[in-house]
Design a protein around this motif. Sequence first.
Motif, PDB file in Angstrom:
ATOM      1  N   ASP A  69       0.856  -1.190   0.000  1.00  0.00           N
ATOM      2  CA  ASP A  69       0.000   0.000   0.000  1.00  0.00           C
ATOM      3  C   ASP A  69       0.887   1.232   0.000  1.00  0.00           C
ATOM      4  O   ASP A  69       1.866   1.300   0.743  1.00  0.00           O
ATOM      5  CB  ASP A  69      -0.902   0.020   1.238  1.00  0.00           C
ATOM      6  N   PHE A  70       0.552   2.173  -0.849  1.00  0.00           N
ATOM      7  CA  PHE A  70       1.308   3.423  -0.935  1.00  0.00           C
ATOM      8  C   PHE A  70       0.301   4.549  -1.080  1.00  0.00           C
ATOM      9  O   PHE A  70      -0.487   4.558  -2.030  1.00  0.00           O
ATOM     10  CB  PHE A  70       2.272   3.397  -2.120  1.00  0.00           C
ATOM     11  N   ARG A  71       0.353   5.448  -0.118  1.00  0.00           N
ATOM     12  CA  ARG A  71      -0.653   6.502  -0.028  1.00  0.00           C
ATOM     13  C   ARG A  71      -2.012   5.834   0.017  1.00  0.00           C
ATOM     14  O   ARG A  71      -2.251   5.013   0.872  1.00  0.00           O
ATOM     15  CB  ARG A  71      -0.460   7.522  -1.126  1.00  0.00           C
ATOM     16  N   SER A  72      -2.899   6.110  -0.888  1.00  0.00           N
ATOM     17  CA  SER A  72      -4.218   5.460  -0.815  1.00  0.00           C
ATOM     18  C   SER A  72      -4.377   4.382  -1.892  1.00  0.00           C
ATOM     19  O   SER A  72      -5.490   3.927  -2.151  1.00  0.00           O
ATOM     20  CB  SER A  72      -5.327   6.503  -0.946  1.00  0.00           C
ATOM     21  N   ASP A  73      -3.270   3.971  -2.492  1.00  0.00           N
ATOM     22  CA  ASP A  73      -3.322   2.976  -3.564  1.00  0.00           C
ATOM     23  C   ASP A  73      -2.703   1.652  -3.116  1.00  0.00           C
ATOM     24  O   ASP A  73      -1.849   1.622  -2.238  1.00  0.00           O
ATOM     25  CB  ASP A  73      -2.570   3.485  -4.796  1.00  0.00           C
ATOM     26  N   THR A  74      -3.129   0.574  -3.760  1.00  0.00           N
ATOM     27  CA  THR A  74      -2.582  -0.755  -3.488  1.00  0.00           C
ATOM     28  C   THR A  74      -1.930  -1.287  -4.763  1.00  0.00           C
ATOM     29  O   THR A  74      -2.528  -1.227  -5.844  1.00  0.00           O
ATOM     30  CB  THR A  74      -3.691  -1.718  -3.027  1.00  0.00           C
ATOM     31  N   TYR A  75      -0.721  -1.789  -4.613  1.00  0.00           N
ATOM     32  CA  TYR A  75       0.046  -2.323  -5.734  1.00  0.00           C
ATOM     33  C   TYR A  75       0.356  -3.787  -5.457  1.00  0.00           C
ATOM     34  O   TYR A  75       0.514  -4.192  -4.302  1.00  0.00           O
ATOM     35  CB  TYR A  75       1.354  -1.554  -5.908  1.00  0.00           C
ATOM     36  N   ARG A  76       0.474  -4.563  -6.520  1.00  0.00           N
ATOM     37  CA  ARG A  76       0.782  -5.985  -6.385  1.00  0.00           C
ATOM     38  C   ARG A  76       1.828  -6.409  -7.400  1.00  0.00           C
ATOM     39  O   ARG A  76       1.815  -5.947  -8.543  1.00  0.00           O
ATOM     40  CB  ARG A  76      -0.475  -6.830  -6.578  1.00  0.00           C
ATOM     41  N   ALA A  77       2.689  -7.307  -6.959  1.00  0.00           N
ATOM     42  CA  ALA A  77       3.641  -7.963  -7.860  1.00  0.00           C
ATOM     43  C   ALA A  77       3.410  -9.460  -7.713  1.00  0.00           C
ATOM     44  O   ALA A  77       3.311  -9.972  -6.597  1.00  0.00           O
ATOM     45  CB  ALA A  77       5.075  -7.611  -7.493  1.00  0.00           C
ATOM     46  N   VAL A  78       3.302 -10.148  -8.831  1.00  0.00           N
ATOM     47  CA  VAL A  78       3.046 -11.585  -8.829  1.00  0.00           C
ATOM     48  C   VAL A  78       4.187 -12.264  -9.576  1.00  0.00           C
ATOM     49  O   VAL A  78       4.542 -11.867 -10.687  1.00  0.00           O
ATOM     50  CB  VAL A  78       1.692 -11.908  -9.514  1.00  0.00           C
ATOM     51  N   TYR A  79       4.759 -13.283  -8.936  1.00  0.00           N
ATOM     52  CA  TYR A  79       5.850 -14.012  -9.568  1.00  0.00           C
ATOM     53  C   TYR A  79       5.719 -15.493  -9.241  1.00  0.00           C
ATOM     54  O   TYR A  79       4.969 -15.886  -8.342  1.00  0.00           O
ATOM     55  CB  TYR A  79       7.218 -13.466  -9.132  1.00  0.00           C
ATOM     56  N   THR A  80       6.432 -16.317  -9.999  1.00  0.00           N
ATOM     57  CA  THR A  80       6.383 -17.750  -9.746  1.00  0.00           C
ATOM     58  C   THR A  80       7.780 -18.313  -9.522  1.00  0.00           C
ATOM     59  O   THR A  80       8.744 -17.871 -10.136  1.00  0.00           O
ATOM     60  CB  THR A  80       5.669 -18.528 -10.882  1.00  0.00           C
ATOM     61  N   LEU A  90       5.378 -12.372 -13.300  1.00  0.00           N
ATOM     62  CA  LEU A  90       4.221 -12.525 -14.175  1.00  0.00           C
ATOM     63  C   LEU A  90       3.424 -11.239 -14.376  1.00  0.00           C
ATOM     64  O   LEU A  90       2.910 -10.993 -15.465  1.00  0.00           O
ATOM     65  CB  LEU A  90       3.290 -13.605 -13.608  1.00  0.00           C
ATOM     66  N   HIS A  91       3.297 -10.442 -13.309  1.00  0.00           N
ATOM     67  CA  HIS A  91       2.404  -9.280 -13.418  1.00  0.00           C
ATOM     68  C   HIS A  91       2.722  -8.310 -12.285  1.00  0.00           C
ATOM     69  O   HIS A  91       2.901  -8.721 -11.142  1.00  0.00           O
ATOM     70  CB  HIS A  91       0.952  -9.761 -13.323  1.00  0.00           C
ATOM     71  N   CYS A  92       2.778  -7.029 -12.604  1.00  0.00           N
ATOM     72  CA  CYS A  92       2.912  -5.956 -11.619  1.00  0.00           C
ATOM     73  C   CYS A  92       1.813  -4.956 -11.939  1.00  0.00           C
ATOM     74  O   CYS A  92       1.708  -4.501 -13.079  1.00  0.00           O
ATOM     75  CB  CYS A  92       4.278  -5.273 -11.717  1.00  0.00           C
ATOM     76  N   PHE A  93       0.989  -4.642 -10.937  1.00  0.00           N
ATOM     77  CA  PHE A  93      -0.151  -3.782 -11.243  1.00  0.00           C
ATOM     78  C   PHE A  93      -0.646  -3.031 -10.021  1.00  0.00           C
ATOM     79  O   PHE A  93      -0.369  -3.400  -8.882  1.00  0.00           O
ATOM     80  CB  PHE A  93      -1.292  -4.591 -11.864  1.00  0.00           C
ATOM     81  N   GLN A  94      -1.379  -1.963 -10.316  1.00  0.00           N
ATOM     82  CA  GLN A  94      -2.065  -1.208  -9.280  1.00  0.00           C
ATOM     83  C   GLN A  94      -3.483  -1.750  -9.225  1.00  0.00           C
ATOM     84  O   GLN A  94      -4.173  -1.807 -10.242  1.00  0.00           O
ATOM     85  CB  GLN A  94      -2.086   0.282  -9.618  1.00  0.00           C
ATOM     86  N   LYS A  95      -3.905  -2.174  -8.060  1.00  0.00           N
ATOM     87  CA  LYS A  95      -5.254  -2.713  -7.915  1.00  0.00           C
ATOM     88  C   LYS A  95      -6.244  -1.564  -7.950  1.00  0.00           C
ATOM     89  O   LYS A  95      -6.163  -0.655  -7.147  1.00  0.00           O
ATOM     90  CB  LYS A  95      -5.383  -3.492  -6.621  1.00  0.00           C
ATOM     91  N   LYS A  96      -7.157  -1.647  -8.883  1.00  0.00           N
ATOM     92  CA  LYS A  96      -8.114  -0.552  -9.051  1.00  0.00           C
ATOM     93  C   LYS A  96      -9.520  -0.942  -8.630  1.00  0.00           C
ATOM     94  O   LYS A  96     -10.388  -0.105  -8.536  1.00  0.00           O
ATOM     95  CB  LYS A  96      -8.121  -0.080 -10.502  1.00  0.00           C
ATOM     96  N   SER A  97      -9.741  -2.211  -8.352  1.00  0.00           N
ATOM     97  CA  SER A  97     -11.068  -2.680  -7.969  1.00  0.00           C
ATOM     98  C   SER A  97     -11.478  -2.094  -6.627  1.00  0.00           C
ATOM     99  O   SER A  97     -10.687  -2.010  -5.699  1.00  0.00           O
ATOM    100  CB  SER A  97     -11.067  -4.207  -7.878  1.00  0.00           C
TER     101      SER A  97
END
Length: 132
Positions: A69-80, A90-97
């Motif tokens: 979590d950074f400020r009011s946003d949530t970020y995710r990194a997914v790896y295997t 695999l994926h790095c993204f800001q969760k917008k849901s």
Amino acid sequence: MGIIQGMSKQPRKPLKWVGSAKRDLDAMPEDVKDVFGHAIDLAQAGGKHQDARAMSGFGSAGVLEVVEDFRSDTYRAVYTVKFAGWIYVLHCFQKKSKSGIKTPKEDMALINVRLKAAKQDYEVWQAQQGAR
């Protein structure tokens, strides 16, 4: 006189970025990049970041995500770590849901597609190793 035992240093696992994962990570805030970079670095060294969790829906602990979590946003990194000796991001993204903590379906679908691409890449690498 004390005995100092040296730790056997295992080789770092090579890293592969799938799709736009590296570009997406590079676009994130510096603090988020630092956390995710450290988590990926630990994975390459055979360790696991304290915030890395097995991602549900993939049948094992082979697909991990780190949430920051950074400020009011949530970020995710997914790896295997599913493929012996390799780390695939695999994926790095800001969760917008706005609907809870669940990963949005579109992101889950993209992770699945990229996991399949990583598997194909790994199988090609394995076949090339056998040819040597």
